[in-house]
Design an enzyme around this catalytic site. Structure first.
Site, PDB file in Angstrom:
ATOM      1  CE  LYS A   1     -46.888  24.116   6.933  1.00 25.98           C
ATOM      2  NZ  LYS A   1     -46.980  23.408   8.156  1.00 25.98           N
TER       3      LYS A   1
ATOM      4  CE  LYS B   1     -43.014  23.040   5.783  1.00 27.54           C
ATOM      5  NZ  LYS B   1     -43.878  22.561   7.141  1.00 27.54           N
TER       6      LYS B   1
HETATM    7  C1  PBG Z   1     -46.822  20.739  10.627  1.00 24.63           C
HETATM    8  C2  PBG Z   1     -45.749  20.783   9.696  1.00 24.63           C
HETATM    9  C3  PBG Z   1     -45.501  20.155   8.487  1.00 24.63           C
HETATM   10  C4  PBG Z   1     -44.059  20.396   8.033  1.00 24.63           C
HETATM   11  C5  PBG Z   1     -43.563  21.232   9.040  1.00 24.63           C
HETATM   12  N1  PBG Z   1     -44.596  21.460  10.001  1.00 24.63           N
HETATM   13  C6  PBG Z   1     -46.317  19.373   7.553  1.00 24.63           C
HETATM   14  C7  PBG Z   1     -47.680  19.953   7.103  1.00 24.63           C
HETATM   15  O1  PBG Z   1     -47.942  21.175   6.974  1.00 24.63           O
HETATM   16  O2  PBG Z   1     -48.185  18.977   6.349  1.00 24.63           O
HETATM   17  C8  PBG Z   1     -43.460  19.976   6.757  1.00 24.63           C
HETATM   18  C9  PBG Z   1     -41.845  19.566   6.966  1.00 24.63           C
HETATM   19  C10 PBG Z   1     -41.363  18.857   5.738  1.00 24.63           C
HETATM   20  O3  PBG Z   1     -41.860  18.546   4.798  1.00 24.63           O
HETATM   21  O4  PBG Z   1     -40.274  18.633   6.169  1.00 24.63           O
HETATM   22  N2  PBG Z   1     -48.032  21.480  10.224  1.00 24.63           N
END
Ligand code: PBG
Length: 310
Positions: free
Chosen positions: A183, A236
Site C-alpha cells: 500500500k 494499492k
Molecule cells: C484506511 C484506508 C484508506 C483507503 C483504504 N483504507 C485511506 C488511506 O490510507 O489514507 C483508501 C481507499 C481509496 O482511496 O479508495 N487506511
C-alpha cells in the site's frame, strides 16, 4: 493481425482476459443515524449511509450479483486511540450484524485500520509525534476480532504497521486475511479521506505507507505478510501500480487483489462529467487492465455499475 478482430464474436473468442463480477468487491461506508444517505462530492454514486440504508444498498448489490463488499465506518466520535474501531456497539460492528442478518450470502470484508477513528487521523496511536508501531498492533488485532465477532467473513488490514498480520492471525486463526501488503503513500486517496473523514491532522502517512518509486520493497512486504499468515495480498492503488501487481503475481502463488482507489474513480467521473471520455468504456478498460496485470480480485467503486453493464 486484423483477421481475428473483424467481429464481436471473433474478438470474444480470442479474448485473453475477462472481467467477471465474481472478482469485484464494492466498498461501502457506514455512518450513524437513520435514513441517512450522504453523497460525496467527486465520488458520484458513493455515499455515507446509516445502517438501515447500508442494508438496503447491500441488498440491491446482492440482487444485482455483487458477491462481496468492503465495509468502512465513520464513527460518531473519535479519540486519541481510535477506540471506536473495536467497540462492540461501534458503527462497523452494528453494520456487520445488520448485513449478516439481512443480506445472507453477501461476503463481508472489513477494512482494519484506526484512521477513521483517531482524532488525529493517523492509522495508529501517536507517541512523541510518531505513529507507534507495536502499541498499535494490539489495537488492530482487537479491531479485527471485533469485526469477526460481529459477522465479518474476511479482514483486510490497511494500516501498514509492521507485524499486523501476525498480530491479527494470532487472535483469528480461521479468518481469511487479505492484507493490504503493498500500500503506497498515494495522492489518489484524496476523495476517500473526504468520505471517511480520515485526513491526518498533522504530517502524512509516508512514515508507514510505501514510497511510490519502490517495487522490490513491495515484494518484501508481500513475503513478510505471507509468512505472518496472510491468505491474499493486495496492491494499492491499482492503475498507477500495474507493474507492482504484475511483479507480485509473478513472485507469489496466492490470490492477488488490487484496489482501484477513490482518486482513480474520481478522475474518470470528472473527465466523463466534462464530456472528455465515456465513463463506461473507461471504467471497463481500467478494470480489465488491472486484471490483465495479474489481479485476481479488484476492489472498486464501479462494482455496482459493472453489475449493470455486464
Ligand atoms: C484506511 C484506508 C484508506 C483507503 C483504504 N483504507 C485511506 C488511506 O490510507 O489514507 C483508501 C481507499 C481509496 O482511496 O479508495 N487506511
Amino acid at each position: 493481425m486484423r483477421r481475428l478482430r473483424r467481429t464481436d464474436s471473433l474478438r470474444a473468442l480470442v479474448r485473453e482476459t475477462r472481467l467477471d463480477l465474481d472478482d469485484l468487491v464494492m466498498p461501502l461506508f457506514a455512518c450513524p443515524g437513520e435514513g441517512v444517505v450522504r453523497p460525496v462530492e467527486g465520488l458520484d454514486g458513493i455515499a455515507q449511509r446509516s445502517v438501515d440504508e447500508l442494508v438496503r444498498e447491500a441488498g440491491e448489490l446482492s440482487s444485482l450479483g455483487v458477491r462481496a463488499v468492503l465495509v468502512f465506518g465513520i464513527p460518531e466520535q473519535k479519540d486519541e486511540e481510535g477506540s471506536g474501531a473495536w467497540e462492540p456497539e461501534g458503527i462497523v460492528q452494528r453494520a456487520l450484524r445488520a448485513l449478516r442478518a439481512e443480506v445472507p450470502g453477501l461476503t463481508l470484508v472489513t477494512d482494519v485500520c484506526l484512521c477513521e477513528y483517531t482524532s488525529h487521523g493517523h492509522c495508529g496511536v501517536v507517541h512523541d509525534g510518531e505513529v507507534a508501531n507495536d502499541k498499535t498492533l494490539e489495537l488492530l488485532a482487537r479491531t479485527a476480532a471485533s469485526h469477526v465477532e460481529a459477522g465479518a467473513d474476511v479482514v483486510a488490514p490497511s494500516d501498514m504497521m509492521d507485524g499486523r498480520v501476525a498480530a491479527i492471525r494470532a487472535v483469528l486463526p480461521d479468518t481469511p486475511i487479505i492484507s493490504y501488503a503493498a500500500k503506497y503513500a498515494s495522492a489518489f486517496y484524496g476523495p476517500f479521506r473526504e468520505v471517511a473523514e480520515s485526513t491526518p491532522a498533522f504530517g502524512d502517512r509516508r512514515g508507514y505507507q510505501m514510497d511510490p518509486p519502490n517495487v522490490r520493497e513491495a515484494l518484501r512486504e508481500c513475503a513478510l505478510d505471507l509468512e505472518e499468515g496472510a491468505d491474499a495480498l493486495m496492491v494499492k492503488p491499482a492503475l498507477p501500480y500495474l507493474d507492482v501487481i504484475r511483479a507480485v503475481r509473478e513472485r507469489f502463488d496466492c490470490p492477488v487483489a488490487a484496489y482501484n482507489v477513490s482518486g482513480e474513480y474520481a478522475m474518470v467521473k470528472a473527465a466523463a462529467a466534462a464530456g472528455h471520455l465515456d465513463e463506461r468504456a473507461a471504467a471497463l478498460e481500467s478494470l480489465v487492465a488491472i486484471k490483465r496485470a495479474g489481479a485476481d480480485l479488484v476492489f472498486t467503486y464501479w462494482a455496482k455499475d459493472v453489475a449493470r453493464w455486464l
